[in-house]
Every structure is written in structure tokens, then in C-alpha cells.
Write a protein that holds these residues in place. Sequence first.
Motif, PDB file in Angstrom:
ATOM      1  N   LEU A  83       0.814  -1.211   0.000  1.00 52.24           N
ATOM      2  CA  LEU A  83       0.000   0.000   0.000  1.00 52.24           C
ATOM      3  C   LEU A  83       0.846   1.260   0.000  1.00 52.24           C
ATOM      4  CD1 LEU A  83      -2.986  -0.900   2.371  1.00 52.24           C
ATOM      5  CD2 LEU A  83      -2.883  -0.917  -0.125  1.00 52.24           C
ATOM      6  N   ALA A  84       1.792   1.354   0.934  1.00 53.55           N
ATOM      7  CA  ALA A  84       2.634   2.554   0.990  1.00 53.55           C
ATOM      8  C   ALA A  84       3.468   2.681  -0.284  1.00 53.55           C
ATOM      9  CB  ALA A  84       3.532   2.504   2.226  1.00 53.55           C
ATOM     10  N   GLY A  85       3.985   1.567  -0.751  1.00 51.73           N
ATOM     11  CA  GLY A  85       4.788   1.613  -1.975  1.00 51.73           C
ATOM     12  C   GLY A  85       3.960   2.007  -3.182  1.00 51.73           C
ATOM     13  N   THR A  86       2.748   1.483  -3.286  1.00 48.20           N
ATOM     14  CA  THR A  86       1.880   1.828  -4.418  1.00 48.20           C
ATOM     15  C   THR A  86       1.493   3.295  -4.386  1.00 48.20           C
ATOM     16  OG1 THR A  86       0.970  -0.416  -4.510  1.00 48.20           O
ATOM     17  CG2 THR A  86      -0.309   1.326  -5.554  1.00 48.20           C
ATOM     18  N   LEU A  87       1.143   3.804  -3.215  1.00 45.02           N
ATOM     19  CA  LEU A  87       0.765   5.208  -3.100  1.00 45.02           C
ATOM     20  C   LEU A  87       1.943   6.115  -3.436  1.00 45.02           C
ATOM     21  CD1 LEU A  87      -1.432   5.113   0.141  1.00 45.02           C
ATOM     22  CD2 LEU A  87      -2.195   5.243  -2.240  1.00 45.02           C
ATOM     23  N   ALA A  88       3.127   5.770  -2.953  1.00 45.27           N
ATOM     24  CA  ALA A  88       4.304   6.587  -3.243  1.00 45.27           C
ATOM     25  C   ALA A  88       4.644   6.545  -4.735  1.00 45.27           C
ATOM     26  CB  ALA A  88       5.495   6.103  -2.408  1.00 45.27           C
ATOM     27  N   ALA A  89       4.591   5.360  -5.325  1.00 42.81           N
ATOM     28  CA  ALA A  89       4.910   5.242  -6.750  1.00 42.81           C
ATOM     29  C   ALA A  89       3.882   5.969  -7.610  1.00 42.81           C
ATOM     30  CB  ALA A  89       4.985   3.766  -7.138  1.00 42.81           C
ATOM     31  N   THR A  90       2.598   5.895  -7.224  1.00 41.57           N
ATOM     32  CA  THR A  90       1.546   6.597  -7.963  1.00 41.57           C
ATOM     33  C   THR A  90       1.730   8.107  -7.863  1.00 41.57           C
ATOM     34  OG1 THR A  90       0.004   4.784  -7.523  1.00 41.57           O
ATOM     35  CG2 THR A  90      -0.945   6.882  -8.227  1.00 41.57           C
ATOM     36  N   LEU A  91       2.072   8.580  -6.689  1.00 41.32           N
ATOM     37  CA  LEU A  91       2.315  10.012  -6.503  1.00 41.32           C
ATOM     38  C   LEU A  91       3.471  10.484  -7.372  1.00 41.32           C
ATOM     39  CD1 LEU A  91       1.667  12.622  -4.927  1.00 41.32           C
ATOM     40  CD2 LEU A  91       3.308  11.859  -3.201  1.00 41.32           C
ATOM     41  N   LEU A  92       4.531   9.695  -7.434  1.00 39.17           N
ATOM     42  CA  LEU A  92       5.679  10.067  -8.256  1.00 39.17           C
ATOM     43  C   LEU A  92       5.342  10.020  -9.741  1.00 39.17           C
ATOM     44  CD1 LEU A  92       8.524   8.189  -6.348  1.00 39.17           C
ATOM     45  CD2 LEU A  92       8.140  10.659  -6.435  1.00 39.17           C
ATOM     46  N   CYS A  96       2.183  10.278 -11.199  1.00 40.10           N
ATOM     47  CA  CYS A  96       1.095  11.165 -11.627  1.00 40.10           C
ATOM     48  C   CYS A  96       1.266  12.610 -11.170  1.00 40.10           C
ATOM     49  CB  CYS A  96      -0.244  10.629 -11.114  1.00 40.10           C
ATOM     50  SG  CYS A  96      -0.649   8.984 -11.737  1.00 40.10           S
ATOM     51  N   GLY A  97       2.052  12.833 -10.126  1.00 36.12           N
ATOM     52  CA  GLY A  97       2.240  14.184  -9.634  1.00 36.12           C
ATOM     53  C   GLY A  97       1.268  14.548  -8.526  1.00 36.12           C
ATOM     54  N   VAL A  98       1.606  15.606  -7.799  1.00 38.85           N
ATOM     55  CA  VAL A  98       0.814  16.011  -6.650  1.00 38.85           C
ATOM     56  C   VAL A  98      -0.551  16.546  -7.074  1.00 38.85           C
ATOM     57  CG1 VAL A  98       0.695  17.614  -4.690  1.00 38.85           C
ATOM     58  CG2 VAL A  98       2.868  16.509  -5.278  1.00 38.85           C
ATOM     59  N   ALA A  99      -0.583  17.381  -8.130  1.00 36.90           N
ATOM     60  CA  ALA A  99      -1.845  18.012  -8.550  1.00 36.90           C
ATOM     61  C   ALA A  99      -2.869  16.961  -8.977  1.00 36.90           C
ATOM     62  CB  ALA A  99      -1.581  18.992  -9.679  1.00 36.90           C
ATOM     63  N   ASP A 100      -2.457  16.014  -9.822  1.00 34.19           N
ATOM     64  CA  ASP A 100      -3.393  14.977 -10.283  1.00 34.19           C
ATOM     65  C   ASP A 100      -3.814  14.063  -9.137  1.00 34.19           C
ATOM     66  OD1 ASP A 100      -3.165  16.079 -12.746  1.00 34.19           O
ATOM     67  OD2 ASP A 100      -2.110  14.401 -13.683  1.00 34.19           O
ATOM     68  N   SER A 101      -2.885  13.782  -8.220  1.00 32.69           N
ATOM     69  CA  SER A 101      -3.228  12.940  -7.076  1.00 32.69           C
ATOM     70  C   SER A 101      -4.243  13.630  -6.182  1.00 32.69           C
ATOM     71  CB  SER A 101      -1.968  12.604  -6.275  1.00 32.69           C
ATOM     72  OG  SER A 101      -1.050  11.864  -7.063  1.00 32.69           O
ATOM     73  N   ARG A 102      -4.116  14.943  -6.051  1.00 32.23           N
ATOM     74  CA  ARG A 102      -5.094  15.694  -5.244  1.00 32.23           C
ATOM     75  C   ARG A 102      -6.477  15.633  -5.888  1.00 32.23           C
ATOM     76  NH1 ARG A 102      -2.697  20.269  -5.258  1.00 32.23           N
ATOM     77  NH2 ARG A 102      -1.517  19.931  -3.348  1.00 32.23           N
ATOM     78  N   LEU A 143       4.468  -3.619  -6.967  1.00 32.08           N
ATOM     79  CA  LEU A 143       4.955  -3.508  -5.584  1.00 32.08           C
ATOM     80  C   LEU A 143       4.794  -4.823  -4.847  1.00 32.08           C
ATOM     81  CD1 LEU A 143       6.213  -1.005  -4.245  1.00 32.08           C
ATOM     82  CD2 LEU A 143       5.022  -0.508  -6.378  1.00 32.08           C
ATOM     83  N   GLY A 144       3.750  -5.597  -5.188  1.00 30.16           N
ATOM     84  CA  GLY A 144       3.615  -6.927  -4.602  1.00 30.16           C
ATOM     85  C   GLY A 144       4.782  -7.815  -4.990  1.00 30.16           C
ATOM     86  N   LEU A 145       5.210  -7.715  -6.248  1.00 33.17           N
ATOM     87  CA  LEU A 145       6.378  -8.483  -6.698  1.00 33.17           C
ATOM     88  C   LEU A 145       7.640  -8.000  -6.000  1.00 33.17           C
ATOM     89  CD1 LEU A 145       7.691 -10.554  -8.561  1.00 33.17           C
ATOM     90  CD2 LEU A 145       7.769  -8.793 -10.351  1.00 33.17           C
ATOM     91  N   ALA A 146       7.746  -6.669  -5.825  1.00 32.25           N
ATOM     92  CA  ALA A 146       8.916  -6.136  -5.126  1.00 32.25           C
ATOM     93  C   ALA A 146       8.970  -6.662  -3.698  1.00 32.25           C
ATOM     94  CB  ALA A 146       8.860  -4.603  -5.131  1.00 32.25           C
ATOM     95  N   GLY A 147       7.807  -6.690  -3.033  1.00 32.76           N
ATOM     96  CA  GLY A 147       7.781  -7.247  -1.682  1.00 32.76           C
ATOM     97  C   GLY A 147       8.148  -8.716  -1.656  1.00 32.76           C
ATOM     98  N   THR A 148       7.728  -9.434  -2.698  1.00 31.39           N
ATOM     99  CA  THR A 148       8.089 -10.852  -2.797  1.00 31.39           C
ATOM    100  C   THR A 148       9.597 -11.028  -2.901  1.00 31.39           C
ATOM    101  OG1 THR A 148       5.992 -11.367  -3.883  1.00 31.39           O
ATOM    102  CG2 THR A 148       7.780 -12.945  -4.150  1.00 31.39           C
ATOM    103  N   LEU A 149      10.233 -10.182  -3.714  1.00 35.71           N
ATOM    104  CA  LEU A 149      11.687 -10.276  -3.887  1.00 35.71           C
ATOM    105  C   LEU A 149      12.413  -9.933  -2.583  1.00 35.71           C
ATOM    106  CD1 LEU A 149      12.035  -8.642  -7.417  1.00 35.71           C
ATOM    107  CD2 LEU A 149      12.067 -11.071  -6.832  1.00 35.71           C
TER     108      LEU A 149
END
Length: 218
Positions: free
Chosen positions: A15-24, A26-32, A128-134
Motif C-alpha cells: 500500500l505505501a509503496g503503491t501510493l508513493a509510486a503513484t504520486l511520483l 502522476c504528480g501532486v496536482a493529479d493525485s489531489r 509492488l507486490g512483486l517487489a515485496g516478494t523479492l
Amino acid sequence: MLDTWFDPMALAIVLAGTLAATLLRCGVADSRIALCALRGLFDEPFDAARAKASLAVQIREIADDGFLRAEPHHFGDREFDSLSDLMISQRSIQSLHGEHSKFKDARLANAHTAMRVFDSAAELAPVLGLAGTLVALGQAQGAAAANSGIVGAISTAVVTTLYGLVAANFLFSPIGNAIARRSRQEERDRDEVLEWLANGIQKAGKADAAPVAAKVAA
């Protein structure tokens, strides 16, 4: 069984990784904008019947008193409050359609932005699920060397992959689809109210012009 499938570390990675990656991505404005759209899903939807009831007072006043003496009536909807001001000041049905198009384009742009953000989150969650698996498998290698904790590491790897798939298909993607459905329904309802309003104004304008024409003929 709950202990087997609930792993706070795996949940945080996904969850935290997905939210951080999405923010990076899409950007702050689109995320808002996406967060505002998500909050809007819990608000009351646009009520076409209430809008018509409120605008009927405006149309009736125009028919009875004429455009010059009528006052704009507001009921808390930003678009139709603006249209009420416009119809009193300009008395042009075409201007109503033009103003409605501006509001509609802005709403659709925001909805498409929000859908794009949640689609990106749905795309990134399995990654991110795959990253956690690794990460978990990397821990498993160290645990194997120490001959302890390998079962827990493998369990975290499996659960992290599952969390990524669940977050993508049961959280982020459904939210994007819900925003799309809400947007389509709202635009259909607003278009219907606008057409009803335009017809009502046209009839009210004719009723307003009839006494004037009678006076000129006399």
C-alpha cells in the motif's frame, strides 16, 4: 488462519509503496484531484429532481414578471447558480449551452484525471507486490543460511504477492470504475436538466413577449 494471511510488513510494502509510486508517476496536482474524486463518491449525487424543482421557481417568475424584474435563484449548485445569473442577464439559450459546456468539460477533465491516477495505482500495485516478494525471498536466503525463519520469509513473499493483486483488482481499479460511473450518470442528469431548463426558458420568454406584443398592437 488470520495470522497466516495478515502480514503488516507486506501490507505496508504494497500500500505505501503503491501510493508513493503513484504520486511520483502522476504528480501532486493529479493525485489531489483523484483524492477529491474519491471523497466525492461518498457525497450525495447530483439530484435532477431537486434541481428541476428549484429552477421551476425561476422559470415561473420569468413567465409571471418577465426577465427584467426576475431575480436569479440559487440552490447551492455552482453550475446552475451560474446559469441562473446568466439567463437573467443575457436571456440567451445559446449562452446557457456554452456555459454548461465549460462546466462539463472541467468536470470530465477532473474525472478522467482521477481515473488515470487510480488506473496507475492498479497497474503499480502488483509490481509492488512483486517487489515485496523479492524482498522477502532475499530475507529467506539469509534465513536459510542461519537455518531459522525461512518459513516466515516465504510466507511474507506469498502474502505480499497476494496483497498486490487484491489491491489492484479489488481496491484501486474498482474505485476508478466507480468514479467513471458517477461521472457518466451526473453528466446525463445535468444534460437532461439543461434541456428541460432551456425549454422552460423558451416558453417563459414567449409568455413574457406576448403582453409586450399586445401593447404594441394596441
